[in-house]
Scaffold this motif. Sequence first.
Motif, PDB file in Angstrom:
ATOM      1  N   THR A 181      23.679  34.379 -12.138  1.00 21.49           N
ATOM      2  CA  THR A 181      22.765  34.842 -11.093  1.00 21.49           C
ATOM      3  C   THR A 181      21.505  33.982 -11.040  1.00 21.49           C
ATOM      4  OG1 THR A 181      23.561  37.113 -11.365  1.00 21.49           O
ATOM      5  CG2 THR A 181      21.448  36.815 -10.247  1.00 21.49           C
ATOM      6  N   ARG A 182      20.970  33.677 -12.206  1.00 19.31           N
ATOM      7  CA  ARG A 182      19.765  32.848 -12.288  1.00 19.31           C
ATOM      8  C   ARG A 182      20.023  31.462 -11.717  1.00 19.31           C
ATOM      9  NH1 ARG A 182      17.609  29.171 -15.934  1.00 19.31           N
ATOM     10  NH2 ARG A 182      15.337  29.190 -16.127  1.00 19.31           N
ATOM     11  N   ALA A 183      21.153  30.854 -12.100  1.00 17.09           N
ATOM     12  CA  ALA A 183      21.475  29.507 -11.617  1.00 17.09           C
ATOM     13  C   ALA A 183      21.698  29.506 -10.106  1.00 17.09           C
ATOM     14  CB  ALA A 183      22.720  28.985 -12.334  1.00 17.09           C
ATOM     15  N   THR A 184      22.374  30.544  -9.605  1.00 15.61           N
ATOM     16  CA  THR A 184      22.655  30.623  -8.169  1.00 15.61           C
ATOM     17  C   THR A 184      21.383  30.776  -7.358  1.00 15.61           C
ATOM     18  OG1 THR A 184      24.794  31.663  -8.670  1.00 15.61           O
ATOM     19  CG2 THR A 184      23.980  31.849  -6.419  1.00 15.61           C
ATOM     20  N   GLN A 185      20.473  31.623  -7.833  1.00 15.01           N
ATOM     21  CA  GLN A 185      19.219  31.845  -7.118  1.00 15.01           C
ATOM     22  C   GLN A 185      18.336  30.602  -7.100  1.00 15.01           C
ATOM     23  OE1 GLN A 185      18.433  34.497  -5.411  1.00 15.01           O
ATOM     24  NE2 GLN A 185      20.102  35.837  -6.025  1.00 15.01           N
ATOM     25  N   ALA A 186      18.520  29.745  -8.109  1.00 10.87           N
ATOM     26  CA  ALA A 186      17.657  28.557  -8.219  1.00 10.87           C
ATOM     27  C   ALA A 186      18.180  27.359  -7.448  1.00 10.87           C
ATOM     28  CB  ALA A 186      17.498  28.186  -9.695  1.00 10.87           C
ATOM     29  N   ILE A 187      19.374  27.458  -6.875  1.00 11.59           N
ATOM     30  CA  ILE A 187      19.969  26.303  -6.180  1.00 11.59           C
ATOM     31  C   ILE A 187      19.164  25.916  -4.949  1.00 11.59           C
ATOM     32  CG2 ILE A 187      21.985  25.510  -4.876  1.00 11.59           C
ATOM     33  CD1 ILE A 187      23.720  27.088  -6.828  1.00 11.59           C
ATOM     34  N   ASP A 188      18.808  26.889  -4.108  1.00 12.76           N
ATOM     35  CA  ASP A 188      17.989  26.595  -2.929  1.00 12.76           C
ATOM     36  C   ASP A 188      17.138  27.816  -2.587  1.00 12.76           C
ATOM     37  OD1 ASP A 188      19.350  28.417  -1.051  1.00 12.76           O
ATOM     38  OD2 ASP A 188      21.024  27.030  -1.217  1.00 12.76           O
ATOM     39  N   VAL A 189      16.054  27.551  -1.871  1.00 13.93           N
ATOM     40  CA  VAL A 189      15.119  28.628  -1.520  1.00 13.93           C
ATOM     41  C   VAL A 189      15.540  29.353  -0.252  1.00 13.93           C
ATOM     42  CG1 VAL A 189      13.172  27.530  -2.665  1.00 13.93           C
ATOM     43  CG2 VAL A 189      13.652  26.974  -0.272  1.00 13.93           C
ATOM     44  N   SER A 190      16.490  28.779   0.468  1.00 12.21           N
ATOM     45  CA  SER A 190      16.903  29.385   1.735  1.00 12.21           C
ATOM     46  C   SER A 190      17.792  30.607   1.521  1.00 12.21           C
ATOM     47  CB  SER A 190      17.647  28.361   2.595  1.00 12.21           C
ATOM     48  OG  SER A 190      18.871  27.985   1.987  1.00 12.21           O
ATOM     49  N   GLY A 191      18.423  30.676   0.351  1.00 12.59           N
ATOM     50  CA  GLY A 191      19.307  31.802   0.066  1.00 12.59           C
ATOM     51  C   GLY A 191      20.745  31.563   0.491  1.00 12.59           C
ATOM     52  N   THR A 192      21.029  30.371   1.028  1.00 13.10           N
ATOM     53  CA  THR A 192      22.387  30.071   1.480  1.00 13.10           C
ATOM     54  C   THR A 192      23.373  30.086   0.318  1.00 13.10           C
ATOM     55  OG1 THR A 192      21.567  28.714   3.304  1.00 13.10           O
ATOM     56  CG2 THR A 192      23.852  28.370   2.627  1.00 13.10           C
ATOM     57  N   ALA A 193      22.986  29.463  -0.795  1.00 12.24           N
ATOM     58  CA  ALA A 193      23.873  29.391  -1.962  1.00 12.24           C
ATOM     59  C   ALA A 193      24.143  30.784  -2.526  1.00 12.24           C
ATOM     60  CB  ALA A 193      23.259  28.495  -3.040  1.00 12.24           C
ATOM     61  N   ALA A 194      23.077  31.593  -2.595  1.00 13.53           N
ATOM     62  CA  ALA A 194      23.243  32.948  -3.127  1.00 13.53           C
ATOM     63  C   ALA A 194      24.171  33.768  -2.230  1.00 13.53           C
ATOM     64  CB  ALA A 194      21.880  33.627  -3.246  1.00 13.53           C
ATOM     65  N   ALA A 195      24.007  33.616  -0.915  1.00 10.71           N
ATOM     66  CA  ALA A 195      24.868  34.339   0.028  1.00 10.71           C
ATOM     67  C   ALA A 195      26.307  33.860  -0.084  1.00 10.71           C
ATOM     68  CB  ALA A 195      24.354  34.149   1.454  1.00 10.71           C
ATOM     69  N   ALA A 196      26.497  32.541  -0.198  1.00  9.01           N
ATOM     70  CA  ALA A 196      27.843  31.985  -0.337  1.00  9.01           C
ATOM     71  C   ALA A 196      28.499  32.449  -1.637  1.00  9.01           C
ATOM     72  CB  ALA A 196      27.788  30.458  -0.286  1.00  9.01           C
ATOM     73  N   HIS A 197      27.697  32.559  -2.682  1.00 13.46           N
ATOM     74  CA  HIS A 197      28.214  33.043  -3.967  1.00 13.46           C
ATOM     75  C   HIS A 197      28.683  34.494  -3.845  1.00 13.46           C
ATOM     76  CE1 HIS A 197      28.624  33.507  -8.292  1.00 13.46           C
ATOM     77  NE2 HIS A 197      27.831  34.560  -8.237  1.00 13.46           N
ATOM     78  N   SER A 198      27.915  35.318  -3.153  1.00 16.15           N
ATOM     79  CA  SER A 198      28.297  36.715  -2.941  1.00 16.15           C
ATOM     80  C   SER A 198      29.588  36.826  -2.138  1.00 16.15           C
ATOM     81  CB  SER A 198      27.171  37.475  -2.228  1.00 16.15           C
ATOM     82  OG  SER A 198      25.998  37.507  -3.014  1.00 16.15           O
ATOM     83  N   VAL A 199      29.714  35.971  -1.136  1.00 17.01           N
ATOM     84  CA  VAL A 199      30.931  35.965  -0.318  1.00 17.01           C
ATOM     85  C   VAL A 199      32.133  35.533  -1.158  1.00 17.01           C
ATOM     86  CG1 VAL A 199      32.100  34.800   1.591  1.00 17.01           C
ATOM     87  CG2 VAL A 199      29.742  35.587   1.862  1.00 17.01           C
ATOM     88  N   THR A 200      31.933  34.515  -1.995  1.00 15.06           N
ATOM     89  CA  THR A 200      33.010  34.029  -2.864  1.00 15.06           C
ATOM     90  C   THR A 200      33.463  35.111  -3.836  1.00 15.06           C
ATOM     91  OG1 THR A 200      32.099  31.787  -2.721  1.00 15.06           O
ATOM     92  CG2 THR A 200      33.677  32.223  -4.484  1.00 15.06           C
ATOM     93  N   ILE A 201      32.491  35.835  -4.394  1.00 16.03           N
ATOM     94  CA  ILE A 201      32.816  36.941  -5.305  1.00 16.03           C
ATOM     95  C   ILE A 201      33.615  38.010  -4.575  1.00 16.03           C
ATOM     96  CG2 ILE A 201      31.811  38.899  -6.543  1.00 16.03           C
ATOM     97  CD1 ILE A 201      31.616  36.478  -8.209  1.00 16.03           C
TER      98      ILE A 201
END
Length: 233
Positions: A25-45
Amino acid sequence: KPILMGGLGVQMRAVALNIAFLGVTRATQAIDVSGTAAAAHSVTISLWQLGGTVLLAWSSVASIIIPNELAKAKRENKTGMASIANAKFAAERLLSWGLVLGVVFSILQIACLPLLTVFTKNKAVQQAAVIPSIIGALLQIINGVVFIGEGICQGTQSFNYLAKSTFFATAGMLTSLKYFGKSLIGVWGSFAVFNGIRLLAVLRHHFVEGPFGSKNKKILMKIDQDEQTVAVL
């Protein structure tokens, strides 16, 4: 004492799993500030859970069937190799089915990639989730064996072994995240490291260290030989 020691092993494993998921979660949140990576990670899960939840349920099945077979052998006063024969057969059949189902769900998850548009309408998120979803699908191949193998560990009361293996897997994952966690592909690659170490651990338990492994087999064969000697005398 068995309850306390077993409970401690289970708790330590839970701590290791929580550390692993917090690291992701920490690594995913730190990838970009736009939240795109975090959203993509949630979709992948979400896409991964279509098959992962079913495979994870098999872990509970294994943790019930194996001790049941061992208890049955004990009630029938079986000793030596006969005391584990049915449980060993059940464990290996479950592992085989885990591999088969893992392959099936891997294929199904890849076939369900168009469902990414159902989980989100954001084109950037959809594109970011494609490769991680493919990695997650490929991981399903080993997930069935991993989850069932860990269920077998629970069924044979190998709680401390399971806790140690999970801590090693977590350490490997956090190390991978440190070097490759700058992208979502790297994060899911770290998941591969995590589950890969767990796979090696459950295979080592089944074939070497555990009650069905080569080390215990030598002891049980010695018991059989002693009983045959006594019978002859």
